[in-house]
Design a protein around this motif. Structure first.
Motif, short mmCIF file in Angstrom:
data_model
loop_
_atom_site.label_atom_id
_atom_site.label_comp_id
_atom_site.label_asym_id
_atom_site.label_seq_id
_atom_site.Cartn_x
_atom_site.Cartn_y
_atom_site.Cartn_z
N ARG A 108 0.82 -1.22 0.00
CA ARG A 108 0.00 0.00 0.00
C ARG A 108 0.85 1.27 0.00
NH1 ARG A 108 -5.06 0.88 3.95
NH2 ARG A 108 -6.15 0.11 2.11
N GLU A 113 -4.05 2.14 -13.11
CA GLU A 113 -3.67 0.82 -12.60
C GLU A 113 -3.31 0.87 -11.12
OE1 GLU A 113 -3.90 -2.12 -14.23
OE2 GLU A 113 -4.93 -0.84 -15.69
N SER A 114 -2.74 1.99 -10.69
CA SER A 114 -2.44 2.14 -9.27
C SER A 114 -3.73 2.15 -8.46
CB SER A 114 -1.65 3.44 -9.02
OG SER A 114 -0.39 3.40 -9.68
N ILE A 126 3.85 5.90 -5.66
CA ILE A 126 3.87 5.87 -7.13
C ILE A 126 2.74 6.71 -7.69
CG2 ILE A 126 3.53 4.37 -9.13
CD1 ILE A 126 4.97 2.17 -7.55
N SER A 127 1.55 6.57 -7.13
CA SER A 127 0.39 7.32 -7.62
C SER A 127 0.59 8.82 -7.42
CB SER A 127 -0.88 6.84 -6.89
OG SER A 127 -2.00 7.56 -7.33
N LEU A 134 -4.98 -1.36 -8.27
CA LEU A 134 -4.22 -2.11 -7.28
C LEU A 134 -4.60 -1.70 -5.86
CD1 LEU A 134 -0.64 -2.18 -8.89
CD2 LEU A 134 -2.22 -4.09 -8.61
N ALA A 135 -4.90 -0.42 -5.67
CA ALA A 135 -5.31 0.04 -4.35
C ALA A 135 -6.64 -0.60 -3.95
CB ALA A 135 -5.44 1.56 -4.34
N LEU A 151 2.68 1.92 -3.30
CA LEU A 151 1.68 2.20 -4.32
C LEU A 151 1.18 3.63 -4.21
CD1 LEU A 151 0.25 0.68 -6.59
CD2 LEU A 151 -1.58 0.14 -4.99
N ALA A 152 1.00 4.09 -2.98
CA ALA A 152 0.56 5.48 -2.78
C ALA A 152 1.63 6.45 -3.27
CB ALA A 152 0.24 5.72 -1.31
N ILE A 164 -0.70 4.78 -15.53
CA ILE A 164 -0.07 4.45 -14.24
C ILE A 164 -1.04 4.74 -13.10
CG2 ILE A 164 1.79 5.10 -12.65
CD1 ILE A 164 3.56 5.60 -15.07
N ARG A 165 -1.70 5.87 -13.12
CA ARG A 165 -2.63 6.24 -12.04
C ARG A 165 -3.83 5.31 -12.00
NH1 ARG A 165 -4.15 12.37 -12.10
NH2 ARG A 165 -5.18 11.61 -10.20
#
Length: 579
Positions: free
Chosen positions: A376, A407-408, A382-383, A411-412, A379-380, A404-405
């Motif tokens: 998590r 898919e992020s 990266i977003s 994933l979140a 991932l945060a 990217i945002r």
């Protein structure tokens, strides 16, 4: 022991089991039937035996009268001979009439009261017959005085102690009266050897003591033996009844089979567990329990405990049976067959399966929670970085950053589902009107542009359906089910959501008309990380299953490939009370 002896032993065992225990399956549950050796059937048989003996005795007297009347010398019939022939004819008639009255009739049982009346009537006839025979053949000196003893024995055979004493008393009094009448000359009008002759007092007293004493001794002995016999029969009947009650009350099925595998006895539970009706005696054990014959040869050995899966006959339901085999031996150790005991262990195996599944899910949940926590935060980051870069790059790079945002975010969502599954929230129940909640959920579903081609049809009762549930978690359940249904139809078609209140439960059904689920996958769809959809995470339905169970409910699925799937959720209206 020779094979013939073994065969005879098995046959005798089969007959004994069928007589003593086999009627339980026919009679069904309830009080056990009275056994033939303790009820009216036994009395009927005893009366029949003595009637046959009396018939033979009367026939012998008919032969004697025939000889003395017509063969020994030619003369006219005297009153005494007329009386003798009348007694013989009456004996035949009475015996045949009573034989007709007590004849066995299919489906009809003669009452004990009627049989007792018949036995008393026959004892009365025996007394009269004996008195006539003794009176016509010499009275005090008659060689037929033993007929009074036969009358007493007949009472012992047909009746009880009271009848024996009554008949013995009557025989003694009649013999004394007959002897005294002869002594004072009252019988002088009858002809016959010794009848009407002068009787000396000493001769009279000797005859009276001899015959009256014999009657008394026979009466006492018969009464004692009758009492002992009835006591033994009652004890035997009680023991049989106890054994029958034990066998009938067993919660497990019990089969007794002979050396060739043919069933000699089956208790009612065996028929119930196998879903069969009627008598199982005579059936092949292999036909009842496919696969059991291979274990019979090892009765009592290492393979005597095993499990079989069979289909019940009445509902075709597959059940798991736990079986145990042991050898059946007689008192001398002769091998007669096998005993097969079995129980329904389907629920136990299901509990073991659920336990193993829960243990596996616990381990997976612990791992998933750790992974989700570690994923998590990166991932945060990266977003966030992608969002900051979006305004400082060209159009092509912006498109890549948006991917990217997106898919992020996806994933979140997956991480959130994992955390929801591995860290269950405590139920917060509240009183809601379930029909309105379903309508609101349907409105939210239709408002999503991606569901524009899906026709969601909601069916709720006109009357309010109040329930006590966690509305947020229930909404999560229904949202997962309707979303999966829409995806199964590729985003277009008819989707049905139905609410049915029934007693203390409510039933929620979500029906789609999509591609359906293969039968091999139906048992796995509620397991985490298992999915039938390409790109699916396998968390949604696992979360649905857990939430439903936490509410004390049950979820079932029915599906046909190419026709669609129906999910049925059964929930209690109120939270279960803890005792």
């Amino acid at each position: 022991m020779a094979p013939d002896a073994e065969t005879s032993g098995v046959a005798m065992l089969s007959a004994e089991l069928q007589v003593n225990l086999g009627t339980e399956l026919k009679d069904g549950p309830g009080p056990p039937p009275r056994r033939p050796d303790t009820g009216p059937e036994a009395m009927r048989r005893r009366i029949s035996y003595f009637m046959f003996f009396r018939l033979v005795l009367v026939a012998l007297f008919a032969l004697i009268l025939t000889y003395t009347t017509w063969l020994a010398e030619q003369h006219t019939l005297t009153p005494g001979e007329w009386l003798g022939w009348t007694a013989v004819a009456s004996g035949f008639v009475v015996t045949l009439v009573f034989a007709w009255q007590i004849r066995p009739q299919p489906g009809v049982r003669t009452s004990s009261k009627r049989l007792r009346a018949i036995s008393w009537a026959q004892s009365a006839f025996d007394i009269v017959f004996a008195m006539i025979a003794v009176g016509l053949t010499g009275g005090v000196d008659s060689d037929l005085a033993f007929l009074f003893l036969i009358a007493v024995l007949g009472a012992a055979t047909m009746g009880d102690r009271r009848q024996i004493l009554a008949v013995a008393t009557a025989c003694g009094l009649l013999y004394v009266s007959l002897s005294m009448a002869q002594f004072v000359g009252v019988l002088s009008g009858l002809t016959g050897p010794g009848v009407g002759a002068v009787i000396e007092p000493a001769q009279l007293w000797v005859a009276l003591l001899r015959n009256a004493g014999a009657i008394a001794v026979v009466a006492m002995l018969s009464s004692y033996l009758n009492t002992q016999l009835l006591s033994s029969v009652m004890q035997l009947g009680s023991l049989r009844t106890l054994n029958e009650n034990i066998v009938r009350s067993l919660s497990s099925g019990l089969l007794t089979v002979d050396q060739s595998g043919i069933v000699l006895f089956a208790n009612p539970t065996a028929a119930a567990l196998l879903g069969r009706t009627g008598d199982l005696v005579g059936c092949d054990c292999e036909a009842l329990l496919p696969g059991v014959r291979g274990h019979l040869d090892d009765s009592g050995g290492v393979r005597n405990r095993f499990e079989l899966t069979v289909n019940r006959v009445n509902d075709n339901r597959r059940v798991n049976l736990g079986l145990a085999c042991s050898t059946l031996l007689d008192a001398e150790g002769l091998f007669l067959g096998h005993i097969v005991n079995f129980q329904d262990v389907t629920d136990l195996r299901e509990m073991e399966r659920v336990l193993r599944r829960n243990e596996r899910l616990t381990a997976l949940g612990t791992l998933a929670a750790s992974v989700a926590h570690e994923v998590r935060n990166p991932l945060a980051a990266i977003s966030g970085c992608a969002e900051l870069l979006e305004d400082d790059v060209g159009e092509e790079d912006q498109r890549l950053i948006r991917v990217i945002r997106s898919e992020s975010a996806r994933l979140a969502d997956i991480v959130s589902e994992l955390l929801d599954y591995t860290r269950p929230r405590e139920l917060v129940r509240s009183n809601i009107e379930l029909g309105r909640a379903l309508v609101e959920l349907a409105d939210s579903f239709r408002a999503d542009p991606t569901n524009a081609s899906v026709e969601l049809v909601v069916t709720v009762p006109k009357q309010p359906v109040p329930v006590e549930l966690d509305i947020s978690q229930l909404t999560q359940v229904l949202w997962n089910l309707v979303r999966n249904g829409a995806q199964a139809m590729d985003g277009e078609g008819r989707l049905e959501l139905e609410l049915e209140p029934r007693d203390d439960h409510v039933y929620l059904r979500v029906r789609d008309f999509g591609s359906g689920i293969e039968a091999a996958a139906l048992g796995k769809i509620f397991e985490p990380f298992y999915s039938t959809k390409s790109g699916g995470t396998g968390i949604g339905l696992a979360l649905v299953h857990r939430i439903v169970e936490e509410h004390g409910g049950v979820i079932k699925v029915e599906s046909t490939v190419g026709k669609g799937t129906v999910f049925t959720v059964k929930l209690p209206r109120r939270a279960p009370t803890l005792s």
